[in-house]
Design a protein around this motif. Sequence first.
Motif, PDB file in Angstrom:
ATOM      1  N   GLN A 169      -0.959  85.168  32.443  1.00  0.00           N
ATOM      2  CA  GLN A 169      -1.572  84.195  33.340  1.00  0.00           C
ATOM      3  C   GLN A 169      -2.128  84.862  34.596  1.00  0.00           C
ATOM      4  N   VAL A 170      -1.394  85.808  35.156  1.00  0.00           N
ATOM      5  CA  VAL A 170      -1.890  86.539  36.320  1.00  0.00           C
ATOM      6  C   VAL A 170      -3.153  87.319  35.964  1.00  0.00           C
ATOM      7  N   MET A 171      -3.151  87.936  34.790  1.00  0.00           N
ATOM      8  CA  MET A 171      -4.338  88.675  34.343  1.00  0.00           C
ATOM      9  C   MET A 171      -5.524  87.742  34.129  1.00  0.00           C
ATOM     10  N   LEU A 172      -5.259  86.546  33.611  1.00  0.00           N
ATOM     11  CA  LEU A 172      -6.328  85.561  33.410  1.00  0.00           C
ATOM     12  C   LEU A 172      -6.924  85.103  34.739  1.00  0.00           C
ATOM     13  N   ILE A 173      -6.061  84.898  35.722  1.00  0.00           N
ATOM     14  CA  ILE A 173      -6.536  84.468  37.035  1.00  0.00           C
ATOM     15  C   ILE A 173      -7.413  85.550  37.669  1.00  0.00           C
ATOM     16  N   LEU A 174      -6.964  86.796  37.579  1.00  0.00           N
ATOM     17  CA  LEU A 174      -7.761  87.907  38.128  1.00  0.00           C
ATOM     18  C   LEU A 174      -9.092  88.038  37.401  1.00  0.00           C
ATOM     19  N   LEU A 175      -9.067  87.886  36.073  1.00  0.00           N
ATOM     20  CA  LEU A 175     -10.300  87.948  35.289  1.00  0.00           C
ATOM     21  C   LEU A 175     -11.234  86.802  35.649  1.00  0.00           C
ATOM     22  N   GLN A 176     -10.658  85.620  35.850  1.00  0.00           N
ATOM     23  CA  GLN A 176     -11.464  84.463  36.225  1.00  0.00           C
ATOM     24  C   GLN A 176     -12.160  84.683  37.565  1.00  0.00           C
ATOM     25  N   LEU A 177     -11.436  85.227  38.537  1.00  0.00           N
ATOM     26  CA  LEU A 177     -12.027  85.508  39.848  1.00  0.00           C
ATOM     27  C   LEU A 177     -13.169  86.514  39.737  1.00  0.00           C
ATOM     28  N   ASN A 193     -21.327  78.931  33.518  1.00  0.00           N
ATOM     29  CA  ASN A 193     -20.024  78.333  33.830  1.00  0.00           C
ATOM     30  C   ASN A 193     -19.374  77.739  32.582  1.00  0.00           C
ATOM     31  N   VAL A 194     -20.189  77.166  31.703  1.00  0.00           N
ATOM     32  CA  VAL A 194     -19.667  76.641  30.433  1.00  0.00           C
ATOM     33  C   VAL A 194     -19.108  77.782  29.592  1.00  0.00           C
ATOM     34  N   LEU A 195     -19.855  78.883  29.502  1.00  0.00           N
ATOM     35  CA  LEU A 195     -19.397  80.043  28.725  1.00  0.00           C
ATOM     36  C   LEU A 195     -18.142  80.656  29.322  1.00  0.00           C
ATOM     37  N   LEU A 196     -18.061  80.705  30.660  1.00  0.00           N
ATOM     38  CA  LEU A 196     -16.870  81.231  31.328  1.00  0.00           C
ATOM     39  C   LEU A 196     -15.655  80.351  31.026  1.00  0.00           C
ATOM     40  N   HIS A 197     -15.842  79.054  31.108  1.00  0.00           N
ATOM     41  CA  HIS A 197     -14.765  78.107  30.801  1.00  0.00           C
ATOM     42  C   HIS A 197     -14.269  78.316  29.373  1.00  0.00           C
ATOM     43  N   MET A 198     -15.205  78.449  28.437  1.00  0.00           N
ATOM     44  CA  MET A 198     -14.846  78.651  27.031  1.00  0.00           C
ATOM     45  C   MET A 198     -14.083  79.954  26.828  1.00  0.00           C
ATOM     46  N   ALA A 199     -14.544  81.006  27.483  1.00  0.00           N
ATOM     47  CA  ALA A 199     -13.900  82.316  27.345  1.00  0.00           C
ATOM     48  C   ALA A 199     -12.462  82.274  27.860  1.00  0.00           C
ATOM     49  N   LEU A 200     -12.264  81.622  28.995  1.00  0.00           N
ATOM     50  CA  LEU A 200     -10.924  81.548  29.580  1.00  0.00           C
ATOM     51  C   LEU A 200      -9.983  80.706  28.722  1.00  0.00           C
ATOM     52  N   VAL A 201     -10.507  79.632  28.143  1.00  0.00           N
ATOM     53  CA  VAL A 201      -9.682  78.799  27.257  1.00  0.00           C
ATOM     54  C   VAL A 201      -9.277  79.592  26.016  1.00  0.00           C
TER      55      VAL A 201
END
Length: 222
Positions: A169-177, A193-201
């Motif tokens: 989860q910490v790695m996901l948050i850093l990647l998201q930022l 933003n749609v593609l970013l949302h999909m990638a994070l999910v």
Amino acid sequence: MNTQKILADAWYFYILNFRYLLYLCIPFVFAEALLAEGFLVLSDQGEGEQTISIGYYVAQLGIHPLYTAVVILFLQARSKGVPIDRGKVISEALALWPMMVLLVVMKFILFMIGLLLFILPGIWIAVRMAFAEFYLVEKSQQPVESMRSSFTATEKPFWTIVIVFLVPQVMLILLQLLLKSAVVTLGNLFILNVLLHMALVMLSLYITIAFYRIYMQPETAA
């Protein structure tokens, strides 16, 4: 339990089966991303901000339980060596959807009550409810019963679950930022933003796989 081994095994499984996860989940993930990001755009434009914020969370609440059920059914089939039938998996997930939504709502309410009690109780509740979806899908338990089963099963592996959640989860948050800053630099386009949302999910599904790995341990799967 060896936390490092759980994380490594889950990652190996995730990479090995990513194409199947994509094949099964992408329609629902795309729908969630499209609706959620669409509501965010409307919110940024100041059009009924409160209503739109509610719409954003309703979109996620409605679709997240669906692809979660799909992933659990896929994991169940893989653990039993059963061939994956996309139509069957999706139809079973749709049948489970009402109970999954009810379970998610109940978990969310308990989590929020816990947060109001100085945060730590909320985290404790979230960890103890980590297996509830597995019991609902695999054991056909009702939401309240699945929460009780999860509460019992997560007593011993409590800290393992905490670590297995926090590390990715910490790695996901850093990647998201990092990726969000790139999206903003590129003009903050809606499609990005749609593609970013999909990638994070899709990446967050790794946590579900890691939890399932703990859930399937002999002392918790009994």
